[in-house]
Design an enzyme around this catalytic site. Structure first.
Site, short mmCIF file in Angstrom:
data_model
loop_
_atom_site.label_atom_id
_atom_site.label_comp_id
_atom_site.label_asym_id
_atom_site.label_seq_id
_atom_site.Cartn_x
_atom_site.Cartn_y
_atom_site.Cartn_z
N LYS A 1 0.83 -1.30 -0.04
CA LYS A 1 -0.15 0.10 -0.08
C LYS A 1 0.67 1.24 0.01
O LYS A 1 0.61 2.24 0.69
CB LYS A 1 -0.83 -0.06 1.23
CG LYS A 1 -1.71 -1.30 1.27
CD LYS A 1 -2.47 -1.70 -0.10
CE LYS A 1 -3.49 -0.57 -0.49
NZ LYS A 1 -4.00 -1.09 -1.95
N GLY B 1 1.68 2.99 -3.19
CA GLY B 1 1.78 3.32 -4.67
C GLY B 1 2.16 2.41 -5.62
O GLY B 1 2.23 2.55 -6.61
N HIS C 1 7.18 -7.49 -2.65
CA HIS C 1 7.09 -6.73 -1.41
C HIS C 1 8.31 -7.20 -0.37
O HIS C 1 8.27 -6.62 0.70
CB HIS C 1 5.86 -6.98 -0.79
CG HIS C 1 4.56 -6.38 -1.36
ND1 HIS C 1 4.75 -5.19 -1.55
CD2 HIS C 1 3.44 -6.65 -1.47
CE1 HIS C 1 3.62 -4.60 -2.28
NE2 HIS C 1 2.61 -5.64 -1.91
N TYR D 1 6.59 8.46 -2.68
CA TYR D 1 5.38 8.51 -3.27
C TYR D 1 4.80 10.06 -3.25
O TYR D 1 4.34 10.57 -4.26
CB TYR D 1 4.33 7.85 -2.39
CG TYR D 1 2.73 7.83 -2.89
CD1 TYR D 1 2.45 7.02 -3.61
CD2 TYR D 1 1.85 8.49 -2.22
CE1 TYR D 1 1.17 6.89 -4.10
CE2 TYR D 1 0.59 8.64 -2.69
CZ TYR D 1 0.31 7.67 -3.79
OH TYR D 1 -1.25 7.71 -3.94
N LYS E 1 -8.05 5.54 -2.91
CA LYS E 1 -8.24 7.06 -2.95
C LYS E 1 -6.59 7.53 -3.47
O LYS E 1 -6.52 8.54 -4.41
CB LYS E 1 -8.32 7.66 -1.43
CG LYS E 1 -9.60 7.85 -1.20
CD LYS E 1 -9.73 8.65 0.06
CE LYS E 1 -11.29 8.68 0.59
NZ LYS E 1 -11.40 9.48 2.02
N GLY E 2 -5.49 6.81 -3.08
CA GLY E 2 -4.33 7.51 -3.29
C GLY E 2 -3.77 8.87 -2.72
O GLY E 2 -2.88 9.48 -3.45
#
Length: 329
Positions: free
Chosen positions: A76, A78, A141, A229, A296-297
């Site tokens: 999570k 990006g 990851h 990010y 949403k980002g």
């Protein structure tokens, strides 16, 4: 499988694992999971049994090539967005005259830049990746210390994207509850926050994950690109051009004049990607729905879910754990 769980996703199952993984689990520390029932600590990271199965297979069988590119993130941070950008850059000449047929319009970024441990080595069958044309694009990851040895020994490129820990936490909490809602009730935010601040989160601790790649980027800047990010959101064109330079496929003068950079930024934007049918109704090989990856980002969205005190707690823990690293988040 019980009637109430007719289509239990693969990532939630703890029985469909190799004997090697099954033999290892009893020796590992374990805690309550965010998505799966349990998280186990292996090589310093926390992971669900089914994903540990994929990690073991990946570490044993993946053979990196010099021309490979690996996109690496904590969950999570990006990932989906950068996967899309990463696919576009080396492939842009191939689709420049036929944008209507661009693979991103009909395929998930997670299929175009597949995870090693979450897709390619997720099942019991070991994939043959030798026939894939270069550059092969993969994602993971895994923290730096757990990468397959062939990745560390090769000259392949690593692109790491980090995100503010508070936004990362909130996005991970939402993601976990969305996946859990198919089979069980959600986890309260405060409970997840306690676990996150103890380092018990999927592929965590967060601070170890980030610091491992930041250190590698300082030691091997020609091989490891460290991105934030928030910086990419603020000025995506600049960072897309820098990423192209790093990957060895810089934009030419004509591309800079004809708006190729802007076109890639638009195609890979959250608004564009989230409206595509494949990202609204598709499913990944693990059984997860693709729309779970689009929420949403937004930068700073944590304030809508966490109190000031909660935010300060995360800041204190991360600052303490990262003291002396030279990295400010």
């Amino acid at each position: 499988m019980t009637p109430s769980q007719p289509s239990q996703a693969k990532y939630l199952r703890e029985d469909d694992i190799s004997q090697k993984c099954r033999d290892l689990l009893p020796s590992l520390p374990h805690e309550k999971g965010w998505i799966s029932p349990s998280l186990y600590q292996y090589q310093g990271l926390w992971v669900a049994p089914k994903l540990l199965n994929g990690i073991l297979a990946c570490q044993e069988h993946f053979r990196a090539q010099e021309t490979d590119v690996l996109l690496i993130t904590a969950p999570k941070s990006g990932t989906t967005w950068l996967k899309a950008i990463l696919f576009c850059l080396p492939n842009r000449a191939k689709y420049s005259g036929s944008m209507q047929q661009h693979p991103l319009l009909t395929q998930s970024p997670h299929d175009l830049v597949p995870f090693l441990e979450l897709k390619l080595y997720f099942g019991q069958e070991i994939p043959n990746l030798t026939s894939l044309p270069p550059p092969r694009l993969f994602a993971t990851h895994l923290p730096y210390q757990s990468l397959p040895q062939s990745v560390k020994d090769s000259g392949c490129k690593l692109v790491y994207l980090c995100r503010n820990p508070k936004d990362t936490f909130v996005s991970l909490w939402h993601f976990a509850n969305k996946l859990r809602s198919k089979t069980t009730s959600g986890i309260p935010l405060a409970e997840c926050l306690d676990a996150f601040c103890r380092g018990v989160s999927p592929f965590g601790p967060y601070w170890d994950h980030v610091q491992g790649y930041y250190k590698a980027s300082l030691e091997m800047p020609e091989r490891v690109q460290f991105l934030r990010y928030e910086d990419m959101i603020e000025d995506p064109q600049v960072h897309v051009k820098r990423l192209a330079d790093f990957l060895g496929c810089p934009f030419g003068e004509q591309e800079l004049r004809d708006g190729t950079v802007d076109g890639i930024v638009r195609m890979c934007s959250f608004d564009s990607m989230s409206m595509l049918e494949v990202n609204k109704s598709g499913k990944l090989s693990t059984g997860q729905e693709t729309e779970s990856y689009f929420r949403k980002g937004e930068v700073g969205d944590w304030v809508n879910y966490m109190s000031v005190e909660m935010g300060e707690r995360v800041d204190r823990v991360v600052q303490e754990k990262m003291d002396g690293s030279g990295l400010k988040l």
